[in-house]
Design a protein around this motif. Structure first.
Motif, PDB file in Angstrom:
ATOM      1  N   SER A  31       0.680  -1.550  -0.042  1.00  0.00           N
ATOM      2  CA  SER A  31       0.251  -0.175   0.010  1.00  0.00           C
ATOM      3  C   SER A  31       0.788   0.938   0.170  1.00  0.00           C
ATOM      4  N   ALA A  32       0.472   2.490  -0.455  1.00  0.00           N
ATOM      5  CA  ALA A  32       1.305   3.915  -0.442  1.00  0.00           C
ATOM      6  C   ALA A  32       0.647   4.616  -0.614  1.00  0.00           C
ATOM      7  N   ILE A  33       1.308   5.700  -0.147  1.00  0.00           N
ATOM      8  CA  ILE A  33      -0.009   7.408   0.090  1.00  0.00           C
ATOM      9  C   ILE A  33       1.697   8.298  -1.290  1.00  0.00           C
ATOM     10  N   GLY A  34       0.633   8.742  -1.739  1.00  0.00           N
ATOM     11  CA  GLY A  34       1.643  10.681  -2.244  1.00  0.00           C
ATOM     12  C   GLY A  34       0.683  11.789  -2.270  1.00  0.00           C
ATOM     13  N   ALA A  35       1.839  12.365  -2.470  1.00  0.00           N
ATOM     14  CA  ALA A  35       0.969  13.752  -2.388  1.00  0.00           C
ATOM     15  C   ALA A  35       2.556  14.588  -3.481  1.00  0.00           C
ATOM     16  N   ARG A  36       0.832  15.611  -4.362  1.00  0.00           N
ATOM     17  CA  ARG A  36       1.726  16.052  -5.354  1.00  0.00           C
ATOM     18  C   ARG A  36       1.814  17.848  -4.774  1.00  0.00           C
ATOM     19  N   LEU A  37       3.195  18.212  -4.178  1.00  0.00           N
ATOM     20  CA  LEU A  37       3.485  19.266  -3.730  1.00  0.00           C
ATOM     21  C   LEU A  37       3.967  20.442  -4.919  1.00  0.00           C
ATOM     22  N   THR A  38       3.646  20.279  -5.853  1.00  0.00           N
ATOM     23  CA  THR A  38       4.396  21.091  -6.896  1.00  0.00           C
ATOM     24  C   THR A  38       2.792  21.174  -7.753  1.00  0.00           C
ATOM     25  N   GLU A  39       3.302  21.847  -8.498  1.00  0.00           N
ATOM     26  CA  GLU A  39       2.859  22.432 -10.026  1.00  0.00           C
ATOM     27  C   GLU A  39       3.925  21.693 -10.993  1.00  0.00           C
ATOM     28  N   ASP A  40       5.345  22.411 -10.904  1.00  0.00           N
ATOM     29  CA  ASP A  40       5.997  21.678 -11.079  1.00  0.00           C
ATOM     30  C   ASP A  40       6.713  20.727 -12.044  1.00  0.00           C
ATOM     31  N   ILE A  41       5.650  19.358 -12.272  1.00  0.00           N
ATOM     32  CA  ILE A  41       5.553  18.376 -12.429  1.00  0.00           C
ATOM     33  C   ILE A  41       4.479  17.668 -13.156  1.00  0.00           C
ATOM     34  N   PRO A  42       4.840  17.047 -14.094  1.00  0.00           N
ATOM     35  CA  PRO A  42       2.983  16.731 -14.995  1.00  0.00           C
ATOM     36  C   PRO A  42       2.210  16.088 -13.766  1.00  0.00           C
ATOM     37  N   LEU A  43       0.920  16.517 -14.595  1.00  0.00           N
ATOM     38  CA  LEU A  43      -0.283  15.870 -13.790  1.00  0.00           C
ATOM     39  C   LEU A  43      -0.244  14.952 -13.726  1.00  0.00           C
ATOM     40  N   GLY A  44      -0.614  13.571 -12.217  1.00  0.00           N
ATOM     41  CA  GLY A  44      -0.774  12.536 -12.876  1.00  0.00           C
ATOM     42  C   GLY A  44       0.385  12.565 -12.214  1.00  0.00           C
ATOM     43  N   ASN A  45       1.489  12.537 -11.566  1.00  0.00           N
ATOM     44  CA  ASN A  45       2.314  12.194 -10.704  1.00  0.00           C
ATOM     45  C   ASN A  45       2.792  13.021  -9.637  1.00  0.00           C
ATOM     46  N   TYR A  46       4.173  12.557  -8.310  1.00  0.00           N
ATOM     47  CA  TYR A  46       3.617  13.121  -7.609  1.00  0.00           C
ATOM     48  C   TYR A  46       5.352  12.655  -7.178  1.00  0.00           C
ATOM     49  N   ASN A  47       5.754  13.987  -6.156  1.00  0.00           N
ATOM     50  CA  ASN A  47       7.373  14.305  -5.809  1.00  0.00           C
ATOM     51  C   ASN A  47       7.119  14.082  -4.190  1.00  0.00           C
ATOM     52  N   TYR A  48       5.919  13.664  -3.601  1.00  0.00           N
ATOM     53  CA  TYR A  48       6.204  12.774  -2.256  1.00  0.00           C
ATOM     54  C   TYR A  48       5.702  11.505  -2.336  1.00  0.00           C
ATOM     55  N   GLY A  49       6.005  10.251  -1.414  1.00  0.00           N
ATOM     56  CA  GLY A  49       5.217   9.436  -1.184  1.00  0.00           C
ATOM     57  C   GLY A  49       5.760   8.034  -0.205  1.00  0.00           C
ATOM     58  N   GLN A  50       4.921   7.866   0.005  1.00  0.00           N
ATOM     59  CA  GLN A  50       4.904   6.487   1.304  1.00  0.00           C
ATOM     60  C   GLN A  50       5.168   5.453   1.240  1.00  0.00           C
ATOM     61  N   LEU A  51       6.164   4.169   0.719  1.00  0.00           N
ATOM     62  CA  LEU A  51       4.983   2.930   0.528  1.00  0.00           C
ATOM     63  C   LEU A  51       5.797   2.000   1.321  1.00  0.00           C
ATOM     64  N   GLN A  52       4.318   1.174   1.675  1.00  0.00           N
ATOM     65  CA  GLN A  52       4.602   0.048   2.632  1.00  0.00           C
ATOM     66  C   GLN A  52       4.079  -1.828   2.178  1.00  0.00           C
ATOM     67  N   ILE A  53       5.219  -2.129   2.964  1.00  0.00           N
ATOM     68  CA  ILE A  53       5.188  -4.130   2.315  1.00  0.00           C
ATOM     69  C   ILE A  53       5.132  -4.474   3.076  1.00  0.00           C
ATOM     70  N   HIS A  54       4.358  -6.276   2.831  1.00  0.00           N
ATOM     71  CA  HIS A  54       3.680  -6.934   3.312  1.00  0.00           C
ATOM     72  C   HIS A  54       4.922  -7.726   3.282  1.00  0.00           C
ATOM     73  N   PHE A  55       5.631  -8.260   4.140  1.00  0.00           N
ATOM     74  CA  PHE A  55       5.694 -10.217   3.422  1.00  0.00           C
ATOM     75  C   PHE A  55       5.282 -11.114   4.071  1.00  0.00           C
ATOM     76  N   ASP A  56       5.191 -12.908   3.334  1.00  0.00           N
ATOM     77  CA  ASP A  56       4.742 -13.903   3.710  1.00  0.00           C
ATOM     78  C   ASP A  56       5.562 -14.167   4.981  1.00  0.00           C
ATOM     79  N   ASP A  57       5.989 -13.810   5.237  1.00  0.00           N
ATOM     80  CA  ASP A  57       6.984 -13.965   6.935  1.00  0.00           C
ATOM     81  C   ASP A  57       6.671 -13.144   8.184  1.00  0.00           C
ATOM     82  N   GLY A  58       5.620 -12.795   8.050  1.00  0.00           N
ATOM     83  CA  GLY A  58       5.274 -10.914   8.756  1.00  0.00           C
ATOM     84  C   GLY A  58       6.245 -10.105   8.608  1.00  0.00           C
ATOM     85  N   SER A  59       6.958  -9.846   8.222  1.00  0.00           N
ATOM     86  CA  SER A  59       7.546  -9.184   8.022  1.00  0.00           C
ATOM     87  C   SER A  59       7.051  -7.948   6.823  1.00  0.00           C
ATOM     88  N   VAL A  60       6.729  -6.216   8.051  1.00  0.00           N
ATOM     89  CA  VAL A  60       7.080  -5.822   7.664  1.00  0.00           C
ATOM     90  C   VAL A  60       8.053  -4.243   6.854  1.00  0.00           C
TER      91      VAL A  60
END
Length: 356
Positions: free
Chosen positions: A196-225
């Motif tokens: 899962s992930a979140i992101g934010a477009r904090l400037t008009e100086d980049i293409p529409l549809g992209n974002y210059n801040y993001g944070q992702l989370q990964i779940h593994f099958d051994d319970g690691s995150v």
């Protein structure tokens, strides 16, 4: 032994560093520098040389007939340039990511196999002694593991130009995230199952549809995150731009970059690979719940500069060609980390979990 004739395509930060490595290493001969702008001339000036320069990749490939091609251009050209190099009978060193899509990355790997040529992807942290030690210690901490990592960059000037150009094809959590996703996968060796992930477009100086801040989370099958955070731009905070922690049942290990993690360093390419110290924490406690072992500080004497790391990458590339090294696992890992990163990108854009 014959020199490996190498064509360097893209002469920005990484291309210039790789050109410097080829210039000094015994075993390579630069036959051309390719870039659309003036960067190729700056590389010649930096190296005090007069290597042939080209504006067009196809012309350079045809005229120089290289044994190897170093691709350090923006990601949207990686797949096309690599496929042309393999068709021309050349080995390829490719800056990460492999391509600007998972299918593109798979096509590049298959083309390398079909051509019987070497493909080395620039996962620079795999050549860093401190990161190798970091991963080694992380594997001793038990299971599951918790990964906490980020690389926020308060970019300005030239680096903001670089980041804006990168964001024409990729987000920060894809372009930078593949490094740290690769580290997570090496440590746990478990299968990622959900992101899962979140992101934010904090400037008009980049293409529409992209974002210059993001944070992702990964779940593994051994319970690691794990989580990874990346932000680019003049508005980004430097308060915590360099976090590299791994926590397990038996303790934790952290990269502590006292100087490189300081103010004004977040958009420094040199600082991004500096580790300085590893802090190992042990979870063992006595009957009074007191720690029985003090934290251990590991200061490795081999702390390569960014250029030295690029040199090591190219030494490996040379070895892979001359000794016919088997690279299937590293190529699969490069595709895997990109697949996970793009799944996170999809999560930002859809607002939901993505099952892998």
């Amino acid at each position: 032994m014959e020199q490996i004739k190498v064509l360097v395509v893209g002469c920005g930060n990484m291309g210039a560093s790789h050109a410097a490595a080829y210039h000094k290493l015994d075993g390579f001969e630069i036959v051309g520098l390719v870039a659309r702008g003036d960067s190729k001339h700056r590389v010649n000036k930096m190296l005090e040389t007069a290597y042939p320069t080209f504006d067009d990749y196809d012309d350079a490939l045809c005229q120089t007939a290289p044994d190897a091609v170093c691709i350090a251009t923006y990601p949207d050209t990686h797949e096309t340039y690599a496929l042309k190099a393999f068709t021309a009978g050349a080995h390829v060193f490719m800056e990460k990511p492999l391509a600007d899509s998972v299918l593109g990355a798979e096509r590049v790997v298959q083309a390398a196999k079909d051509a019987g040529k070497k493909l080395v992807v620039g996962y620079i942290l795999r050549y860093h002694p401190s990161w190798i030690k970091f991963i080694e210690i992380g594997k001793t901490l038990g299971s599951p593991l918790v990964f906490r990592m980020n690389l926020n960059q308060q970019s300005q000037g030239y680096m903001w130009d670089v980041h804006r150009n990168l964001m024409k094809s990729l987000s920060p959590i894809v372009d930078c995230g593949v490094h740290y996703i690769d580290v997570m996968c090496q440590m746990t060796e478990a299968r990622p199952v959900q992101v899962s992930a979140i992101g934010a477009r904090l400037t008009e100086d980049i293409p529409l549809g992209n974002y210059n801040y993001g944070q992702l989370q990964i779940h593994f099958d051994d319970g690691s995150v794990g989580w990874y955070e990346a932000g680019w731009g003049p508005m980004i905070s430097e308060t915590a731009f360099f976090v590299k922690d791994v926590i397990g049942p038996k303790g934790a290990v952290s990269i502590v970059a006292h100087k490189a993690g300081g103010g004004g360093q977040s958009d420094s390419v040199e600082a991004h690979t500096q580790t300085e110290s590893l802090r190992v924490h042990y979870a063992d406690i006595d009957k009074n719940n007191r720690f029985v072992r003090p934290d251990e500080w590991i200061d490795l004497t081999d702390e390569p500069t960014h250029q030295e790391l690029c040199d090591r990458e190219q030494i490996h590339f040379l070895q892979a060609i001359r000794e016919d090294l088997e690279l299937s696992k590293s190529m699969e890992d490069a595709v895997n980390s990109l697949r996970i990163a793009f799944a996170c990108d999809e999560s930002v854009k859809t607002g939901g979990f993505v099952i892998l």
